[in-house]
Design a protein around this motif. Structure first.
Motif, PDB file in Angstrom:
ATOM      1  N   MET A 161       0.827  -1.182  -0.139  1.00 50.44           N
ATOM      2  CA  MET A 161       0.062  -0.157  -0.083  1.00 50.44           C
ATOM      3  C   MET A 161       0.639   1.293  -0.044  1.00 50.44           C
ATOM      4  SD  MET A 161      -2.892  -0.833   2.865  1.00 50.44           S
ATOM      5  CE  MET A 161      -3.900   0.418   2.232  1.00 50.44           C
ATOM      6  N   ARG A 162       0.496   2.146  -0.802  1.00 57.11           N
ATOM      7  CA  ARG A 162       1.156   3.617  -0.817  1.00 57.11           C
ATOM      8  C   ARG A 162       0.271   4.581   0.120  1.00 57.11           C
ATOM      9  NH1 ARG A 162       2.361   3.695  -7.366  1.00 57.11           N
ATOM     10  NH2 ARG A 162       3.719   1.742  -7.281  1.00 57.11           N
ATOM     11  N   LEU A 163       0.889   4.829   1.243  1.00 54.89           N
ATOM     12  CA  LEU A 163      -0.002   5.513   2.214  1.00 54.89           C
ATOM     13  C   LEU A 163       1.037   6.870   2.223  1.00 54.89           C
ATOM     14  CD1 LEU A 163      -0.479   2.792   4.880  1.00 54.89           C
ATOM     15  CD2 LEU A 163      -2.111   3.873   3.334  1.00 54.89           C
ATOM     16  N   ASP A 164       2.036   7.372   1.757  1.00 50.07           N
ATOM     17  CA  ASP A 164       2.633   8.628   1.705  1.00 50.07           C
ATOM     18  C   ASP A 164       1.800   9.860   1.953  1.00 50.07           C
ATOM     19  OD1 ASP A 164       5.047   6.883   1.912  1.00 50.07           O
ATOM     20  OD2 ASP A 164       5.508   7.328  -0.150  1.00 50.07           O
ATOM     21  N   ASN A 165       0.836   9.918   1.233  1.00 48.08           N
ATOM     22  CA  ASN A 165      -0.016  10.897   0.981  1.00 48.08           C
ATOM     23  C   ASN A 165      -1.109  11.089   1.852  1.00 48.08           C
ATOM     24  OD1 ASN A 165       1.769  12.330  -0.878  1.00 48.08           O
ATOM     25  ND2 ASN A 165       0.783  11.130  -2.635  1.00 48.08           N
ATOM     26  N   GLU A 166      -1.424   9.881   2.513  1.00 49.23           N
ATOM     27  CA  GLU A 166      -2.537   9.785   3.483  1.00 49.23           C
ATOM     28  C   GLU A 166      -2.293  10.696   4.841  1.00 49.23           C
ATOM     29  OE1 GLU A 166      -5.450   8.278   2.671  1.00 49.23           O
ATOM     30  OE2 GLU A 166      -4.860   7.792   0.703  1.00 49.23           O
ATOM     31  N   PRO A 201       1.588  12.163  19.097  1.00 50.13           N
ATOM     32  CA  PRO A 201       1.364  10.779  18.857  1.00 50.13           C
ATOM     33  C   PRO A 201       2.691  10.242  18.614  1.00 50.13           C
ATOM     34  CG  PRO A 201       0.888  12.403  17.021  1.00 50.13           C
ATOM     35  CD  PRO A 201       0.958  13.345  18.258  1.00 50.13           C
ATOM     36  N   ALA A 202       2.864   8.979  18.957  1.00 54.91           N
ATOM     37  CA  ALA A 202       4.006   8.373  18.890  1.00 54.91           C
ATOM     38  C   ALA A 202       4.195   8.290  17.205  1.00 54.91           C
ATOM     39  CB  ALA A 202       3.883   6.780  19.479  1.00 54.91           C
ATOM     40  N   ASN A 203       5.707   8.277  16.928  1.00 56.71           N
ATOM     41  CA  ASN A 203       6.055   7.987  15.408  1.00 56.71           C
ATOM     42  C   ASN A 203       6.514   6.752  15.078  1.00 56.71           C
ATOM     43  OD1 ASN A 203       5.104  10.537  14.790  1.00 56.71           O
ATOM     44  ND2 ASN A 203       6.895  11.564  15.697  1.00 56.71           N
ATOM     45  N   ASP A 204       6.670   5.808  15.650  1.00 55.77           N
ATOM     46  CA  ASP A 204       7.024   4.376  15.489  1.00 55.77           C
ATOM     47  C   ASP A 204       6.132   4.037  14.243  1.00 55.77           C
ATOM     48  OD1 ASP A 204       4.720   2.178  16.922  1.00 55.77           O
ATOM     49  OD2 ASP A 204       4.889   4.265  17.932  1.00 55.77           O
ATOM     50  N   PRO A 205       6.788   3.261  13.457  1.00 54.96           N
ATOM     51  CA  PRO A 205       6.272   2.834  12.122  1.00 54.96           C
ATOM     52  C   PRO A 205       5.030   2.289  12.044  1.00 54.96           C
ATOM     53  CG  PRO A 205       8.401   2.185  11.983  1.00 54.96           C
ATOM     54  CD  PRO A 205       8.261   2.794  13.470  1.00 54.96           C
ATOM     55  N   LYS A 206       4.599   1.387  13.173  1.00 55.92           N
ATOM     56  CA  LYS A 206       3.366   0.717  13.216  1.00 55.92           C
ATOM     57  C   LYS A 206       2.132   1.389  13.508  1.00 55.92           C
ATOM     58  CE  LYS A 206       5.301  -3.834  14.513  1.00 55.92           C
ATOM     59  NZ  LYS A 206       5.364  -5.060  15.652  1.00 55.92           N
ATOM     60  N   SER A 207       2.490   2.445  14.467  1.00 61.05           N
ATOM     61  CA  SER A 207       1.519   3.388  15.141  1.00 61.05           C
ATOM     62  C   SER A 207       1.189   4.403  13.849  1.00 61.05           C
ATOM     63  CB  SER A 207       1.870   4.017  16.248  1.00 61.05           C
ATOM     64  OG  SER A 207       2.728   4.778  15.945  1.00 61.05           O
ATOM     65  N   VAL A 208       2.146   4.912  13.261  1.00 60.78           N
ATOM     66  CA  VAL A 208       1.939   5.807  12.050  1.00 60.78           C
ATOM     67  C   VAL A 208       1.129   4.896  10.865  1.00 60.78           C
ATOM     68  CG1 VAL A 208       3.066   6.959  10.011  1.00 60.78           C
ATOM     69  CG2 VAL A 208       3.985   7.100  12.562  1.00 60.78           C
ATOM     70  N   PHE A 209       1.457   3.995  10.641  1.00 61.66           N
ATOM     71  CA  PHE A 209       0.767   3.126   9.775  1.00 61.66           C
ATOM     72  C   PHE A 209      -0.705   2.826  10.034  1.00 61.66           C
ATOM     73  CE2 PHE A 209      -0.979  -1.078   8.665  1.00 61.66           C
ATOM     74  CZ  PHE A 209      -0.883  -1.236   7.052  1.00 61.66           C
ATOM     75  N   THR A 210      -0.989   2.544  11.364  1.00 64.46           N
ATOM     76  CA  THR A 210      -2.354   2.357  11.815  1.00 64.46           C
ATOM     77  C   THR A 210      -3.047   3.587  11.695  1.00 64.46           C
ATOM     78  OG1 THR A 210      -1.601   0.565  13.239  1.00 64.46           O
ATOM     79  CG2 THR A 210      -3.645   1.678  13.869  1.00 64.46           C
ATOM     80  N   ARG A 211      -2.547   4.677  12.081  1.00 61.56           N
ATOM     81  CA  ARG A 211      -3.304   6.307  12.010  1.00 61.56           C
ATOM     82  C   ARG A 211      -3.616   6.413  10.608  1.00 61.56           C
ATOM     83  NH1 ARG A 211       0.562   7.699  15.832  1.00 61.56           N
ATOM     84  NH2 ARG A 211       1.724   8.951  14.494  1.00 61.56           N
ATOM     85  N   LYS A 212      -2.531   6.120   9.686  1.00 60.38           N
ATOM     86  CA  LYS A 212      -3.061   6.369   8.344  1.00 60.38           C
ATOM     87  C   LYS A 212      -3.943   5.510   7.767  1.00 60.38           C
ATOM     88  CE  LYS A 212       1.508   8.756   6.842  1.00 60.38           C
ATOM     89  NZ  LYS A 212       2.291   8.817   5.787  1.00 60.38           N
ATOM     90  N   VAL A 213      -4.188   4.274   7.993  1.00 58.73           N
ATOM     91  CA  VAL A 213      -5.282   3.332   7.370  1.00 58.73           C
ATOM     92  C   VAL A 213      -6.275   3.805   8.123  1.00 58.73           C
ATOM     93  CG1 VAL A 213      -5.910   1.064   7.357  1.00 58.73           C
ATOM     94  CG2 VAL A 213      -3.257   1.594   6.974  1.00 58.73           C
ATOM     95  N   LEU A 214      -6.357   3.941   9.324  1.00 60.76           N
ATOM     96  CA  LEU A 214      -7.660   4.608   9.979  1.00 60.76           C
ATOM     97  C   LEU A 214      -8.179   5.896   9.171  1.00 60.76           C
ATOM     98  CD1 LEU A 214      -9.667   3.769  12.018  1.00 60.76           C
ATOM     99  CD2 LEU A 214      -8.560   5.276  13.636  1.00 60.76           C
ATOM    100  N   GLY A 215      -7.106   6.605   9.103  1.00 59.29           N
ATOM    101  CA  GLY A 215      -7.571   7.935   8.240  1.00 59.29           C
ATOM    102  C   GLY A 215      -8.364   7.679   7.163  1.00 59.29           C
ATOM    103  N   ASN A 216      -7.686   6.826   6.371  1.00 61.13           N
ATOM    104  CA  ASN A 216      -8.167   6.298   5.013  1.00 61.13           C
ATOM    105  C   ASN A 216      -9.735   5.824   5.092  1.00 61.13           C
ATOM    106  OD1 ASN A 216      -8.795   4.257   2.692  1.00 61.13           O
ATOM    107  ND2 ASN A 216      -7.433   5.945   1.692  1.00 61.13           N
ATOM    108  N   ILE A 217      -9.752   5.066   5.928  1.00 59.25           N
ATOM    109  CA  ILE A 217     -10.959   4.207   6.208  1.00 59.25           C
ATOM    110  C   ILE A 217     -12.277   5.184   6.687  1.00 59.25           C
ATOM    111  CG2 ILE A 217     -12.178   2.631   7.811  1.00 59.25           C
ATOM    112  CD1 ILE A 217      -9.722   1.102   7.909  1.00 59.25           C
TER     113      ILE A 217
END
Length: 289
Positions: A1-6, A71-87
């Motif tokens: 998945m490409r989430l850079d712009n999310e 917010p924490a900036n560890d990769p997993k939490s950033v990924f999760t926040r971006k996915v949730l934002g898209n959802i």
């Protein structure tokens, strides 16, 4: 998945490292149904709990978190926040288009070990789950590692599917589906309740597919080659039949609560191909796969 712009969701509460102690607050005489440990996805504590725990207490210790902390900036939490934002953005568009109503997003809670919820004490061993009592999705991000190591279902889209499935249970809660299910399951046998639970879970799978379909239409760069296959592989990996065969060496269909591998793949694909929530009526379907 490409989430850079999310952009990241703001509806995330990070309780990791906050600590948890004490007992769950309940009124005198109230029975709190505890969440049973499960390796399956899509745990709805009011639907699939196999055991219950009687807890009568006076106080509940809350995790020590700072709501104003960055917010924490560890990769997993950033990924999760971006996915949730898209959802969130996707459903905010789909709901008015398909149902003529507004979407109300859930809160997502990151935790480690254990955490209090309106449905009892949430624990890492349960996997990700949705609590309708407080309209929150709970996840220990270590589950992403388990998803890859235990189920052989790694990759970004596999992880996103987990979140989207739990949000699917939130949608069922918004639409009153979960409440109607709960009312029905109290009047039927355990085997019948399990069969209804399968339909509830398969619908959440279908809703996850609807999200992915519409998200990809809105952002054609979101999904990369192999993402869809990744999601379908994940759905197959966590079918009741496969998990039971792996864990106990035999399959007991009447105990299924989430559906077979074939059923989970079918309904996820149904959502992926149609992008239509109205095609996710598993409760009226004569055949589930």
């Amino acid at each position: 998945m490409r989430l850079d712009n999310e952009s990241e969701s703001q509806n995330v509460e990070d309780r990791r490292g906050g600590g948890f102690g004490g007992r769950t607050t309940i009124g005198i005489g109230t029975i709190v149904v505890a969440l049973a440990a499960s390796y399956f996805f899509g745990i709805d504590p009011r639907v699939i709990i196999q055991g219950s725990q009687m807890i009568q207490g006076q106080t509940q210790s809350q995790p020590q978190t700072n709501p104003n902390a960055a917010p924490a900036n560890d990769p997993k939490s950033v990924f999760t926040r971006k996915v949730l934002g898209n959802i969130e953005r996707t459903w905010a568009t789909v709901f008015p288009q398909q149902l003529n109503r507004q979407y109300v997003p859930p809160k997502l809670v990151l935790f480690s070990g254990a955490t209090p919820t309106a449905c009892g004490t949430g624990q890492t061993a349960m996997g990700p789950f949705y609590c309708p009592g407080d309209s929150k999705v709970y996840i220990d991000l270590q589950f992403y590692d388990e998803l890859r190591q235990r189920f052989g279902a790694g990759g970004d889209f596999a992880q996103a599917y987990v979140i989207a499935h739990e949000v699917g249970h939130h949608i069922q809660n918004l639409l009153g589906i979960s409440e109607k299910f709960d009312e029905t399951r109290r009047r039927v046998s355990e085997a019948q309740a399990n069969a209804l639970s399968v339909r509830l879970e398969l619908q959440a799978d279908c809703f996850a597919g609807v999200w992915a379909n519409n998200a990809a239409k809105a952002n054609q760069q979101l999904l990369e080659p192999g993402d869809i296959e990744q999601g379908l592989k994940t759905a197959a990996a966590i079918g009741d039949d496969r998990l039971q065969q792996q864990s106990q060496g035999r399959v007991v269909p009447e105990s299924f609560t989430h559906g077979t591998s074939a059923q989970r793949v079918y309904w996820l694909r149904q959502g992926l191909q149609t992008g239509d929530m109205r095609k996710c009526d598993t409760f009226s379907a004569k055949q589930l796969s």
